[in-house]
Design a protein around this motif. Sequence first.
Motif, PDB file in Angstrom:
ATOM      1  N   ARG A 111      70.323  74.834  70.812  1.00  0.00           N
ATOM      2  CA  ARG A 111      71.087  75.520  69.764  1.00  0.00           C
ATOM      3  C   ARG A 111      71.321  74.594  68.570  1.00  0.00           C
ATOM      4  O   ARG A 111      71.113  74.973  67.423  1.00  0.00           O
ATOM      5  CB  ARG A 111      72.417  76.037  70.313  1.00  0.00           C
ATOM      6  N   LYS A 112      71.713  73.359  68.846  1.00  0.00           N
ATOM      7  CA  LYS A 112      72.008  72.406  67.782  1.00  0.00           C
ATOM      8  C   LYS A 112      70.748  72.109  66.944  1.00  0.00           C
ATOM      9  O   LYS A 112      70.785  72.176  65.719  1.00  0.00           O
ATOM     10  CB  LYS A 112      72.565  71.106  68.363  1.00  0.00           C
ATOM     11  N   TYR A 114      68.067  73.888  66.752  1.00  0.00           N
ATOM     12  CA  TYR A 114      67.668  75.130  66.089  1.00  0.00           C
ATOM     13  C   TYR A 114      68.448  75.318  64.786  1.00  0.00           C
ATOM     14  O   TYR A 114      67.865  75.530  63.724  1.00  0.00           O
ATOM     15  CB  TYR A 114      67.871  76.344  67.005  1.00  0.00           C
ATOM     16  N   GLU A 115      69.764  75.201  64.888  1.00  0.00           N
ATOM     17  CA  GLU A 115      70.604  75.414  63.706  1.00  0.00           C
ATOM     18  C   GLU A 115      70.332  74.377  62.617  1.00  0.00           C
ATOM     19  O   GLU A 115      70.214  74.726  61.443  1.00  0.00           O
ATOM     20  CB  GLU A 115      72.089  75.436  64.102  1.00  0.00           C
ATOM     21  N   SER A 119      68.468  75.533  59.154  1.00  0.00           N
ATOM     22  CA  SER A 119      69.224  75.467  57.905  1.00  0.00           C
ATOM     23  C   SER A 119      68.517  74.615  56.838  1.00  0.00           C
ATOM     24  O   SER A 119      68.789  74.752  55.657  1.00  0.00           O
ATOM     25  CB  SER A 119      70.633  74.926  58.163  1.00  0.00           C
TER      26      SER A 119
END
Length: 153
Positions: A111-112, A114-115, A119
């Motif tokens: 998740r980290k 990916y974000e 971004s």
Amino acid sequence: MEKKSFTFEEIKQKLVNYCVYQDRCHTEVEQKMKEFLLINEAKEEILLYLMKENFLNEERYTRSYIRGKFYIKHWGRNKIKTNLKQKQVSEKLIKICLDEIFEDDYIKIIRKIYEDYFSRQSGLQEYQRKSKTIKYLMSRGFEYESILQVIND
């Protein structure tokens, strides 16, 4: 280049130090032994000594390798497995030791990354950013299924 000659005991001590400095796998130790002119019997004797005295421990090596590559380098399971196989660590041992990675942590890291990566993609359509980010995560060794699980949460 002239190879400096050492006694058997000196070589044994050098290999003990090599293993004490950081966990090693058999392949790395055998590679290191090539620096010294040793007959096969001597190599065997040193390897057995290193294992008996627990300087060389394939499971400990594999576990610490997995923890380091995941928790520090943020590699996915696939990349970790591939690299361990290149070091001739058995498939069975890799499978057993993968329990060093907790599923919650695995999902959090995906998740980290990916974000963060998503971004940073600018000037692209949403789906392009998404697919570029998925490709990036897969190149880091994360499984497609796990990535999708995170995206669809």
